[in-house]
Design a protein around this motif. Structure first.
Motif, PDB file in Angstrom:
ATOM      1  N   GLY A  28      18.679 -18.657  -7.301  1.00  0.00           N
ATOM      2  CA  GLY A  28      19.782 -19.012  -6.401  1.00  0.00           C
ATOM      3  C   GLY A  28      21.022 -18.188  -6.667  1.00  0.00           C
ATOM      4  O   GLY A  28      21.666 -17.679  -5.743  1.00  0.00           O
ATOM      5  N   GLY A  29      21.360 -18.035  -7.956  1.00  0.00           N
ATOM      6  CA  GLY A  29      22.511 -17.196  -8.296  1.00  0.00           C
ATOM      7  C   GLY A  29      22.281 -15.747  -7.935  1.00  0.00           C
ATOM      8  O   GLY A  29      23.185 -15.065  -7.423  1.00  0.00           O
ATOM      9  N   GLY A  30      21.065 -15.249  -8.180  1.00  0.00           N
ATOM     10  CA  GLY A  30      20.755 -13.863  -7.836  1.00  0.00           C
ATOM     11  C   GLY A  30      20.814 -13.598  -6.348  1.00  0.00           C
ATOM     12  O   GLY A  30      21.315 -12.557  -5.911  1.00  0.00           O
ATOM     13  N   LEU A  31      20.325 -14.536  -5.557  1.00  0.00           N
ATOM     14  CA  LEU A  31      20.357 -14.357  -4.095  1.00  0.00           C
ATOM     15  C   LEU A  31      21.789 -14.341  -3.581  1.00  0.00           C
ATOM     16  O   LEU A  31      22.131 -13.547  -2.697  1.00  0.00           O
ATOM     17  CB  LEU A  31      19.560 -15.467  -3.420  1.00  0.00           C
ATOM     18  CG  LEU A  31      18.033 -15.366  -3.534  1.00  0.00           C
ATOM     19  CD1 LEU A  31      17.369 -16.590  -2.911  1.00  0.00           C
ATOM     20  CD2 LEU A  31      17.532 -14.100  -2.850  1.00  0.00           C
ATOM     21  N   LEU A  32      22.642 -15.221  -4.125  1.00  0.00           N
ATOM     22  CA  LEU A  32      24.039 -15.231  -3.692  1.00  0.00           C
ATOM     23  C   LEU A  32      24.728 -13.927  -4.069  1.00  0.00           C
ATOM     24  O   LEU A  32      25.475 -13.346  -3.262  1.00  0.00           O
ATOM     25  CB  LEU A  32      24.788 -16.420  -4.288  1.00  0.00           C
ATOM     26  CG  LEU A  32      26.280 -16.478  -3.914  1.00  0.00           C
ATOM     27  CD1 LEU A  32      26.449 -16.645  -2.409  1.00  0.00           C
ATOM     28  CD2 LEU A  32      26.996 -17.596  -4.665  1.00  0.00           C
ATOM     29  N   ALA A  33      24.486 -13.460  -5.306  1.00  0.00           N
ATOM     30  CA  ALA A  33      25.089 -12.191  -5.730  1.00  0.00           C
ATOM     31  C   ALA A  33      24.623 -11.051  -4.834  1.00  0.00           C
ATOM     32  O   ALA A  33      25.421 -10.194  -4.434  1.00  0.00           O
ATOM     33  CB  ALA A  33      24.728 -11.899  -7.187  1.00  0.00           C
ATOM     34  N   THR A  34      23.336 -11.059  -4.489  1.00  0.00           N
ATOM     35  CA  THR A  34      22.806 -10.010  -3.612  1.00  0.00           C
ATOM     36  C   THR A  34      23.420 -10.098  -2.226  1.00  0.00           C
ATOM     37  O   THR A  34      23.738  -9.069  -1.607  1.00  0.00           O
ATOM     38  CB  THR A  34      21.268 -10.141  -3.518  1.00  0.00           C
ATOM     39  OG1 THR A  34      20.721 -10.160  -4.837  1.00  0.00           O
ATOM     40  CG2 THR A  34      20.674  -8.986  -2.746  1.00  0.00           C
ATOM     41  N   LEU A  35      23.596 -11.312  -1.731  1.00  0.00           N
ATOM     42  CA  LEU A  35      24.223 -11.500  -0.418  1.00  0.00           C
ATOM     43  C   LEU A  35      25.658 -10.983  -0.414  1.00  0.00           C
ATOM     44  O   LEU A  35      26.060 -10.225   0.482  1.00  0.00           O
ATOM     45  CB  LEU A  35      24.189 -12.975  -0.038  1.00  0.00           C
ATOM     46  CG  LEU A  35      24.981 -13.374   1.215  1.00  0.00           C
ATOM     47  CD1 LEU A  35      24.353 -12.764   2.455  1.00  0.00           C
ATOM     48  CD2 LEU A  35      25.053 -14.900   1.346  1.00  0.00           C
ATOM     49  N   GLY A  58      26.010 -22.039  -6.537  1.00  0.00           N
ATOM     50  CA  GLY A  58      27.314 -22.629  -6.803  1.00  0.00           C
ATOM     51  C   GLY A  58      27.863 -22.246  -8.159  1.00  0.00           C
ATOM     52  O   GLY A  58      29.065 -21.978  -8.311  1.00  0.00           O
ATOM     53  N   LEU A  59      26.995 -22.229  -9.172  1.00  0.00           N
ATOM     54  CA  LEU A  59      27.443 -21.833 -10.508  1.00  0.00           C
ATOM     55  C   LEU A  59      27.959 -20.402 -10.523  1.00  0.00           C
ATOM     56  O   LEU A  59      28.981 -20.095 -11.152  1.00  0.00           O
ATOM     57  CB  LEU A  59      26.295 -21.987 -11.504  1.00  0.00           C
ATOM     58  CG  LEU A  59      25.888 -23.422 -11.857  1.00  0.00           C
ATOM     59  CD1 LEU A  59      24.651 -23.431 -12.747  1.00  0.00           C
ATOM     60  CD2 LEU A  59      27.041 -24.154 -12.544  1.00  0.00           C
ATOM     61  N   LEU A  60      27.248 -19.503  -9.827  1.00  0.00           N
ATOM     62  CA  LEU A  60      27.717 -18.115  -9.777  1.00  0.00           C
ATOM     63  C   LEU A  60      29.062 -18.032  -9.064  1.00  0.00           C
ATOM     64  O   LEU A  60      29.963 -17.290  -9.499  1.00  0.00           O
ATOM     65  CB  LEU A  60      26.691 -17.237  -9.063  1.00  0.00           C
ATOM     66  CG  LEU A  60      27.122 -15.776  -8.889  1.00  0.00           C
ATOM     67  CD1 LEU A  60      27.211 -15.076 -10.245  1.00  0.00           C
ATOM     68  CD2 LEU A  60      26.177 -15.015  -7.970  1.00  0.00           C
ATOM     69  N   LEU A  61      29.215 -18.785  -7.991  1.00  0.00           N
ATOM     70  CA  LEU A  61      30.474 -18.755  -7.242  1.00  0.00           C
ATOM     71  C   LEU A  61      31.637 -19.224  -8.119  1.00  0.00           C
ATOM     72  O   LEU A  61      32.715 -18.618  -8.126  1.00  0.00           O
ATOM     73  CB  LEU A  61      30.348 -19.642  -6.004  1.00  0.00           C
ATOM     74  CG  LEU A  61      31.302 -19.354  -4.842  1.00  0.00           C
ATOM     75  CD1 LEU A  61      31.134 -17.920  -4.361  1.00  0.00           C
ATOM     76  CD2 LEU A  61      31.057 -20.328  -3.706  1.00  0.00           C
ATOM     77  N   VAL A  62      31.418 -20.293  -8.874  1.00  0.00           N
ATOM     78  CA  VAL A  62      32.466 -20.785  -9.780  1.00  0.00           C
ATOM     79  C   VAL A  62      32.769 -19.744 -10.848  1.00  0.00           C
ATOM     80  O   VAL A  62      33.931 -19.499 -11.195  1.00  0.00           O
ATOM     81  CB  VAL A  62      32.022 -22.114 -10.420  1.00  0.00           C
ATOM     82  CG1 VAL A  62      32.977 -22.508 -11.541  1.00  0.00           C
ATOM     83  CG2 VAL A  62      31.953 -23.208  -9.374  1.00  0.00           C
TER      84      VAL A  62
END
Length: 841
Positions: free
Chosen positions: A681-688, A12-16
């Motif tokens: 969590g942020g790394g996985l979202l960025a990778t996705l 969520g932090l990465l998305l924001v």
């Protein structure tokens, strides 16, 4: 708080950060994941004439109709008169008007910054509802403007054209005169999620039946074999049913892994069935394949119902096992759905597989569809009698073609994307078989499905055979691993290894060669244990493929196996290493090497598979790159073909390493756990996000030889030209001394049966045909002026009756505008960039 919540917090932090702060402070490789997906829509790239220079009221107008919503830019090539003058102050104006003549966007450029043949991109706010609407590009200039644009003298773009307007009349007039009928222009659009879902829905609506049939067709032999072998019940001497036997532990898998094994086995068995039919001179036909398909699935249904009525559930008998309670079924299903969706969206604008190999696959599939056998001859398509290619994939494609009569170009395109979309399932199955752990299996499948450059990039080469081989490879590796290193019960799967290895050999020689060192390394790592079972599997594979091996040995000299005259044939493909996030994944693997070796010395069980993967990879690179050590240069394999299979051991290694990292993190102080979980969590979202974006835009535009307009051109040939027509096509020297057609002309032979001057590259199997193609194209390339009637006389002497030119204009010696000036040819077809000329003697 559960760890999963900290993972979600990191995501969520990465998305924001990306949406609100626009990724400020993050590396460009991370912020790029939120960049829009931009792709070409309309492409008219022919240019042979400069339009009059727009000055004062003189305006150039080109109208066009986008196919996609999100129109956002137009690319032009400028033509300038003379060099930049001292004190030059001219202006060059670009304007975009809608169908009501309303101004949407404009751009004014100082001419002193513009050069001759400069590419200019006119960008503007994406137009959300641009599909099907008529737009007008308006080009104007100041009084002292010296800049115009390039155009083409034939009508290439059928949905619009050029109009010159001097502003003196209420309606546009053709003053001053120009022979240009279309600008040289390319429009691009920004793909939006609503349009992506709409496109995906349309593809599933039109191709969904084929995809569903292919899925059940591929898995049928595997399902039957697994059920018959591992679910059979014994009967007593009077026919009474005994207590169901306990199945071997290896196939007591969760739902997804069981189907992964069935899919791999079925994909390997279909080529073997075609090979067996060929050996007995039988022929597959549509009705016989449908009969096998329907009866086969009825048998599966009966076996399943019988097991349901048994004293034990199917889960204990190795049948349709329900998911293990800890299986991340929703996550894995989501991953497979997302991977398949991105694979389909990658080809949303295509009607043909890209690149040179694609038409070869079309030709072989057409030959096998015609004969119902594996090719002993390419007749009636090509005068080839001794093909040396691997025909396993084409057995599957020809089966589906016989069953459905689907358009050949679309069948190959979507069958390949289905296989690519399901490949993560095979990686997941392999890691489950070898480790019995869900987390490394899912992580390895995730890497292969989305962020890795390969195997997704296979589509831009049309590498269907290698893709299908890599579809089987993970399960073959896993079963080989357990056959040698597993418990006693795993010995009973030796026949699976034999079937998979034989099918792999028929599908792709190279990948089979890469498999052999793995079996040797695994056997050595087990200190020679279970060698006789591995030998039994090898003996079965040899027995199943012996006739093919014998024939190939008769057609191939030893010299051909260890030498290749092509320059830089075995050069290392450094470009791949620098693509996307590939450097990051390679660095992660290098970082993980040290702890893997350290814990390996401590005999930690989890390190055995990573260490064997490292050993296998090292052996392969030493053997294939042996020319650096003075060893013979291989001709069947090279470093390029090896590196594009490297994704499999890399995914397995990183999957296990990532799992261990997570387990170590869980043993640390709670604060470190939380911080680590947020970062992961942020790394996985960025990778996705990166993976989704990369897979949708994976295509290399330079490899898109056949275009959508070629479909209508090929249909016209099939309907209007005699079967004896001999058609000249554009071509270029592709690899070594082999020439390949450079546009949709490559598909004339497989889709119409008419012969061309450059048929698909299996021409190399007929020395006389290969020499003719080489001689013809060398001479044609040297022709300076195709408007000269003498050159058409030369074509006639070669037996040519027609000339085909597709929209792809990046290479080739035929220019339709030049040919149109030749009195000895007549344009009999000209539409959307496809031109067909008939030769008159």
């Amino acid at each position: 708080m559960k760890t999963s919540w900290w993972l979600l917090l990191g995501a969520g932090l990465l998305l924001v950060w990306l949406l609100v702060l626009d990724g400020a402070g993050l590396p460009i490789s991370v912020t790029a994941v939120s960049h829009p997906i931009i792709a070409a829509d309309l492409s008219q790239t022919r240019a042979n004439t400069v339009l009059p220079t727009p000055q004062n009221a003189l305006t150039i107008r080109q109208d066009f109709v986008p196919r996609w919503n999100g129109l956002r830019e137009i690319e032009l090539i400028l033509a300038r008169q003379g060099e930049v003058a001292a004190g030059e102050n001219g202006r060059f104006h670009l304007q975009l008007l809608d169908d009501d003549n309303n101004l949407i966007a404009e751009q004014s450029l100082p001419t002193r910054t513009l050069t001759n043949n400069q590419t200019v991109v006119f960008r503007f706010t994406p137009q959300p509802q641009s599909a099907g609407k008529r737009y007008t590009l308006q080009i104007r200039g100041s009084t002292d403007n010296p800049v115009s644009v390039w155009g083409y003298s034939l009508d290439v773009y059928g949905w619009g054209g050029i109009v010159m307007d001097d502003g003196s009349l209420a309606t546009a007039t053709a003053v001053p005169a120009t022979n240009a009928q279309d600008l040289r222009f390319v429009t691009r659009y920004q793909l939006t999620w609503p349009d992506a879902f709409k496109s995906l829905g349309e593809m599933l609506w039109y191709e969904g039946g084929l995809l569903l049939l292919a899925l059940f067709f591929l898995s049928l032999p595997g399902v039957l074999l697994l059920l018959f072998i591992f679910n059979r019940r014994e009967r007593g001497e009077h026919g009474e049913e005994k207590k169901p036997q306990r199945s071997p532990r290896p196939l007591r898998l969760n739902f997804f892994a069981w189907w992964g094994v069935a899919l791999a086995l079925g994909t390997a068995v279909w080529p073997l069935l075609w090979f067996a039919m060929t050996l007995v001179d039988g022929r597959w036909r549509g009705w016989s394949l449908w009969l096998v398909f329907v009866v086969g699935w009825l048998v599966v249904l009966l076996l399943w119902l019988k097991d349901r009525q048994g004293s034990k559930g199917a889960a204990e008998q190795g049948g349709f096992s329900p998911p293990h309670p800890r299986t991340p079924a929703p996550l894995l299903l989501l991953l497979l759905t997302l991977t398949t969706a991105t694979r389909l969206l990658a080809v949303r604008d295509l009607s043909f597989l890209p690149w040179v190999d694609a038409s070869r696959h079309g030709l072989i599939t057409a030959v096998m569809t015609h004969s119902g056998q594996m090719p002993g001859s390419y007749e009636p398509y090509l005068p080839v009698t001794d093909g040396q290619y691997h025909y396993g994939f084409h057995a599957i494609a020809a089966s589906l073609e016989l069953m459905t009569n689907w358009p050949l170009n679309r069948l190959l395109l979507f069958l390949g994307q289905l296989i690519g979309g399901l490949l993560p399932l095979m990686v997941y199955t392999a890691v489950i078989l070898m480790t019995r752990r869900q987390r490394p299996a899912f992580l390895a499948a995730f890497l292969v499905g989305l962020p890795f450059f390969f195997p997704g990039y296979y589509v831009t080469w049309g590498r269907l055979t290698q893709l299908t081989a890599m579809f089987i490879m993970p399960v073959l590796l896993a079963l080989t691993w357990q056959l040698v290193r597993g418990a006693r019960s795993w010995r009973r799967v030796w026949w699976l290894v034999g079937f998979l290895a034989a099918g792999l050999f028929l599908i792709h020689f190279r990948v089979f060669i890469f498999y052999i060192p793995f079996a040797v390394v695994v056997w050595l790592s087990a200190w020679g244990r279970n060698g006789r079972w591995l030998a039994a599997a090898g003996g079965l594979g040899l027995l199943l493929t012996a006739p093919r091996i014998w024939k190939l040995a008769a057609l191939t000299s030893p010299q051909q196996l260890v030498s290749n005259p092509i320059a830089n044939y075995n050069a290392f493909p450094t470009g791949y290493v620098q693509t996307g996030w590939e450097p990051t994944f390679l660095w992660l693997a290098l970082v993980a090497l040290l702890p893997t070796f350290v814990f390996g010395l401590r005999r930690r069980r989890w390190t055995w598979l990573p260490l064997v993967s490292i050993g296998w990879t090292a052996v392969l690179f030493i053997l294939v790159g042996g020319d650096r050590l003075g060893l013979p240069i291989p001709s069947i394999v090279n470093l390029n073909s090896l590196y594009i299979t490297f994704f499999l051991p890399l995914a397995i290694f990183l999957g296990i390493a990532g799992d261990q990292l997570w387990r170590w993190l869980r043993q640390m102080h709670w604060l470190l756990q939380w911080i680590g979980s947020v970062l992961i969590g942020g790394g996985l979202l960025a990778t996705l996000l990166f993976g989704v974006r990369q897979q949708i835009s994976i295509l290399n535009e330079q490899t898109l030889l056949a275009q959508h307009a070629d479909v209508a051109g090929l249909f016209w040939i099939d309907e209007n030209l005699p079967e004896t027509a001999f058609i000249a096509v554009n071509s270029w020297k592709w690899l070594g001394e082999t020439w390949a057609a450079s546009d949709g002309g490559a598909w004339i032979v497989p889709m119409t049966g008419r012969m061309t001057t450059t048929p698909p590259i299996d021409q190399v199997y007929n020395p006389d045909l290969f020499q003719f193609v080489k001689t013809f194209n060398t001479a044609a390339t040297a022709v300076a002026d195709w408007s000269d009637p003498a050159q058409i006389d030369w074509l006639s002497q070669q037996g040519v009756t027609h000339i085909y030119i597709g929209p792809h204009s990046s290479s080739g010696f035929f220019d339709p505008a030049v040919l149109d000036r030749n009195p000895k040819v007549e344009m009999v077809y000209g539409r959307d960039g496809v031109f067909i000329f008939e030769i008159h003697n």
